[in-house]
Design an enzyme around this catalytic site. Structure first.
Site, PDB file in Angstrom:
ATOM      1  N   ASN A  91      31.060  44.984  46.574  1.00  0.00           N
ATOM      2  CA  ASN A  91      29.673  44.888  47.033  1.00  0.00           C
ATOM      3  C   ASN A  91      29.112  43.572  46.518  1.00  0.00           C
ATOM      4  O   ASN A  91      28.845  43.437  45.336  1.00  0.00           O
ATOM      5  CB  ASN A  91      28.875  46.085  46.489  1.00  0.00           C
ATOM      6  CG  ASN A  91      27.394  45.995  46.836  1.00  0.00           C
ATOM      7  OD1 ASN A  91      26.982  45.130  47.616  1.00  0.00           O
ATOM      8  ND2 ASN A  91      26.597  46.880  46.257  1.00  0.00           N
ATOM      9  N   TRP A  92      28.956  42.630  47.439  1.00  0.00           N
ATOM     10  CA  TRP A  92      28.522  41.294  47.016  1.00  0.00           C
ATOM     11  C   TRP A  92      27.034  41.240  46.696  1.00  0.00           C
ATOM     12  O   TRP A  92      26.556  40.248  46.159  1.00  0.00           O
ATOM     13  CB  TRP A  92      28.819  40.269  48.109  1.00  0.00           C
ATOM     14  CG  TRP A  92      30.279  40.070  48.399  1.00  0.00           C
ATOM     15  CD1 TRP A  92      31.349  40.706  47.809  1.00  0.00           C
ATOM     16  CD2 TRP A  92      30.835  39.164  49.347  1.00  0.00           C
ATOM     17  NE1 TRP A  92      32.521  40.256  48.334  1.00  0.00           N
ATOM     18  CE2 TRP A  92      32.244  39.307  49.297  1.00  0.00           C
ATOM     19  CE3 TRP A  92      30.286  38.247  50.246  1.00  0.00           C
ATOM     20  CZ2 TRP A  92      33.095  38.552  50.107  1.00  0.00           C
ATOM     21  CZ3 TRP A  92      31.129  37.511  51.060  1.00  0.00           C
ATOM     22  CH2 TRP A  92      32.523  37.666  50.975  1.00  0.00           C
ATOM     23  N   LYS A  93      26.288  42.244  47.108  1.00  0.00           N
ATOM     24  CA  LYS A  93      24.821  42.256  46.932  1.00  0.00           C
ATOM     25  C   LYS A  93      24.235  40.968  47.526  1.00  0.00           C
ATOM     26  O   LYS A  93      24.749  40.488  48.538  1.00  0.00           O
ATOM     27  CB  LYS A  93      24.489  42.450  45.455  1.00  0.00           C
ATOM     28  CG  LYS A  93      25.233  43.667  44.874  1.00  0.00           C
ATOM     29  CD  LYS A  93      24.789  44.066  43.509  1.00  0.00           C
ATOM     30  CE  LYS A  93      25.609  45.278  43.057  1.00  0.00           C
ATOM     31  NZ  LYS A  93      25.191  45.790  41.753  1.00  0.00           N
ATOM     32  N   HIS A 119      22.389  52.890  47.808  1.00  0.00           N
ATOM     33  CA  HIS A 119      22.664  52.212  46.539  1.00  0.00           C
ATOM     34  C   HIS A 119      21.444  52.335  45.619  1.00  0.00           C
ATOM     35  O   HIS A 119      20.304  52.277  46.089  1.00  0.00           O
ATOM     36  CB  HIS A 119      23.001  50.741  46.798  1.00  0.00           C
ATOM     37  CG  HIS A 119      23.598  50.075  45.597  1.00  0.00           C
ATOM     38  ND1 HIS A 119      22.846  49.669  44.524  1.00  0.00           N
ATOM     39  CD2 HIS A 119      24.886  49.800  45.284  1.00  0.00           C
ATOM     40  CE1 HIS A 119      23.645  49.141  43.608  1.00  0.00           C
ATOM     41  NE2 HIS A 119      24.890  49.210  44.033  1.00  0.00           N
ATOM     42  N   GLU A 166      20.075  50.309  43.740  1.00  0.00           N
ATOM     43  CA  GLU A 166      19.133  49.179  43.800  1.00  0.00           C
ATOM     44  C   GLU A 166      18.159  49.356  44.962  1.00  0.00           C
ATOM     45  O   GLU A 166      16.983  49.009  44.849  1.00  0.00           O
ATOM     46  CB  GLU A 166      19.919  47.862  43.911  1.00  0.00           C
ATOM     47  CG  GLU A 166      20.562  47.513  42.574  1.00  0.00           C
ATOM     48  CD  GLU A 166      21.838  46.697  42.667  1.00  0.00           C
ATOM     49  OE1 GLU A 166      22.136  46.137  43.742  1.00  0.00           O
ATOM     50  OE2 GLU A 166      22.550  46.631  41.649  1.00  0.00           O
ATOM     51  N   GLU A 194      27.940  55.849  40.991  1.00  0.00           N
ATOM     52  CA  GLU A 194      27.574  54.637  40.260  1.00  0.00           C
ATOM     53  C   GLU A 194      26.462  54.948  39.265  1.00  0.00           C
ATOM     54  O   GLU A 194      25.276  54.928  39.630  1.00  0.00           O
ATOM     55  CB  GLU A 194      27.070  53.570  41.244  1.00  0.00           C
ATOM     56  CG  GLU A 194      28.089  53.169  42.284  1.00  0.00           C
ATOM     57  CD  GLU A 194      27.850  51.759  42.799  1.00  0.00           C
ATOM     58  OE1 GLU A 194      28.786  50.978  42.755  1.00  0.00           O
ATOM     59  OE2 GLU A 194      26.722  51.431  43.200  1.00  0.00           O
ATOM     60  N   GLY A 218      25.994  46.404  36.402  1.00  0.00           N
ATOM     61  CA  GLY A 218      25.616  45.052  35.998  1.00  0.00           C
ATOM     62  C   GLY A 218      25.279  44.915  34.523  1.00  0.00           C
ATOM     63  O   GLY A 218      24.742  43.891  34.098  1.00  0.00           O
ATOM     64  N   SER A 268      30.264  48.197  36.518  1.00  0.00           N
ATOM     65  CA  SER A 268      31.010  47.300  35.623  1.00  0.00           C
ATOM     66  C   SER A 268      32.514  47.540  35.630  1.00  0.00           C
ATOM     67  O   SER A 268      33.155  47.515  34.579  1.00  0.00           O
ATOM     68  CB  SER A 268      30.444  47.376  34.196  1.00  0.00           C
ATOM     69  OG  SER A 268      29.089  46.979  34.182  1.00  0.00           O
ATOM     70  N   GLY A 293      30.821  45.357  41.862  1.00  0.00           N
ATOM     71  CA  GLY A 293      29.793  44.344  42.086  1.00  0.00           C
ATOM     72  C   GLY A 293      30.257  42.994  41.565  1.00  0.00           C
ATOM     73  O   GLY A 293      31.036  42.287  42.213  1.00  0.00           O
ATOM     74  N   GLY A 294      29.817  42.649  40.385  1.00  0.00           N
ATOM     75  CA  GLY A 294      30.064  41.321  39.806  1.00  0.00           C
ATOM     76  C   GLY A 294      31.503  40.831  39.910  1.00  0.00           C
ATOM     77  O   GLY A 294      31.750  39.680  40.299  1.00  0.00           O
TER      78      GLY A 294
HETATM   79  P1  13P Z   1      28.708  45.862  38.878  1.00  0.00           P
HETATM   80  O1  13P Z   1      30.194  45.996  39.133  1.00  0.00           O
HETATM   81  O2  13P Z   1      28.239  44.453  38.872  1.00  0.00           O
HETATM   82  O3  13P Z   1      28.280  46.663  37.704  1.00  0.00           O
HETATM   83  O4  13P Z   1      27.977  46.526  40.151  1.00  0.00           O
HETATM   84  C1  13P Z   1      28.337  47.785  40.566  1.00  0.00           C
HETATM   85  C2  13P Z   1      27.669  48.088  41.849  1.00  0.00           C
HETATM   86  O5  13P Z   1      26.460  48.270  41.899  1.00  0.00           O
HETATM   87  C3  13P Z   1      28.484  48.130  43.075  1.00  0.00           C
HETATM   88  O6  13P Z   1      27.772  48.644  44.152  1.00  0.00           O
END
Ligand code: 13P
Length: 255
Positions: free
Chosen positions: A9-11, A95, A97, A167, A173, A213, A234-235
């Site tokens: 997930n590149w956000k 998600h 967020e 998640e 993050g 993470s 994510g990251g």
């Molecule tokens: P991180 O891997 O950066 O913690 O993000 C997880 C995430 O929200 C994937 O959707």
């Protein structure tokens, strides 16, 4: 049979060309295997990313969101039908967020799931608790409630097209990760809920991903858990050098 899935997930990261370079880089450095790689790019890159990966059955492209209505006066929004029309196959829904920053309720999320399925998209449904809830020991009840209100109105047949991503908000993050045992306990609880409500066969066939993470140095342990079928990353999905080892950890996982 459950599908093993490594999803990125590149956000809101990567401009147009950076994103396409990353798709090319990941495609160049992955071999066909039993792992399905899904890349959730910003809307901007979807069409070209689909074009780049069109002959590769092991890499699929996802959107990060869709609107719950089919069309209309919703400035700035993108509908599930619009995504399906350019051959997007997956869409992340719910998600944390978006639940937090865009105030998406369980009810809106359920409507988005419906819109996605109606358009022929496969939802990647996210759930997960805050640190407060975990500290109070309510996490399983909280996540079960999210599943109930977001997904359980669907038939077993519809649910076959859904991927669940657990998640925990406190692990997103932050560099904090759920321990493999914490992830396993929650994934087991989610599968049990699905089994009780919709049948054991469906529950056993659903892919449940862990997100929060996931990194090259913890992926193997997380994926070794019986009910963890992959990751939503994510990251670490923003660079081939950190995402490829995560894909490989899943390829090498015997569970
Ligand atoms: P991180 O891997 O950066 O913690 O993000 C997880 C995430 O929200 C994937 O959707």
């Amino acid at each position: 049979m459950r599908t093993k899935i490594a999803a990125g997930n590149w956000k809101m990261n990567k401009n147009y060309q950076e994103g396409l370079n990353l798709v090319l880089d990941i495609q160049k450095n992955t071999q066909p295997s039993d792992v399905l790689v899904i890349l959730a790019t910003p809307f901007l890159q979807l069409k070209e990313a689909i074009h780049i990966t069109r002959y590769n059955p092991h890499i699929k492209i996802a959107a990060q969101n869709c609107h719950h209505e089919e069309k209309g006066a919703y400035t700035g929004e993108v509908s599930a039908n619009m995504l399906a029309a350019i051959n997007v196959e997956y869409v992340i829904i719910g998600h944390s967020e978006r639940r937090q920053y865009n105030r998406e309720s369980n009810e809106i999320i359920a409507q988005k799931v419906n819109a996605a399925l109606k358009a022929g998209l496969k939802p990647i449904f996210c759930c997960g608790e805050s640190l407060e809830i975990r500290n109070e020991g309510w996490q399983e009840r909280f996540v079960n409630n999210q599943i109930e209100r977001g997904l359980l109105h669907l038939s077993a047949e519809e649910l076959e097209s859904v991927i669940i991503a657990y998640e925990p908000i406190w692990a997103i993050g932050t560099g904090l990760t759920a321990s493999p045992e914490q992830a396993q306990d929650m994934h087991f609880s989610i599968r049990k809920k699905i089994s009780e409500e919709k049948g054991e066969k469906l529950a056993q066939n659903m892919s449940i991903l862990y997100g929060g993470s996931v990194k090259p140095n913890n992926a193997t342990q997380l994926f070794s858990q019986k009910d963890v079928d992959g990751g939503l990353v994510g990251g670490a999905s923003l660079k081939a050098s950190t995402f490829i080892p995560i894909i490989q950890a899943l390829e090498n996982d015997p569970t």
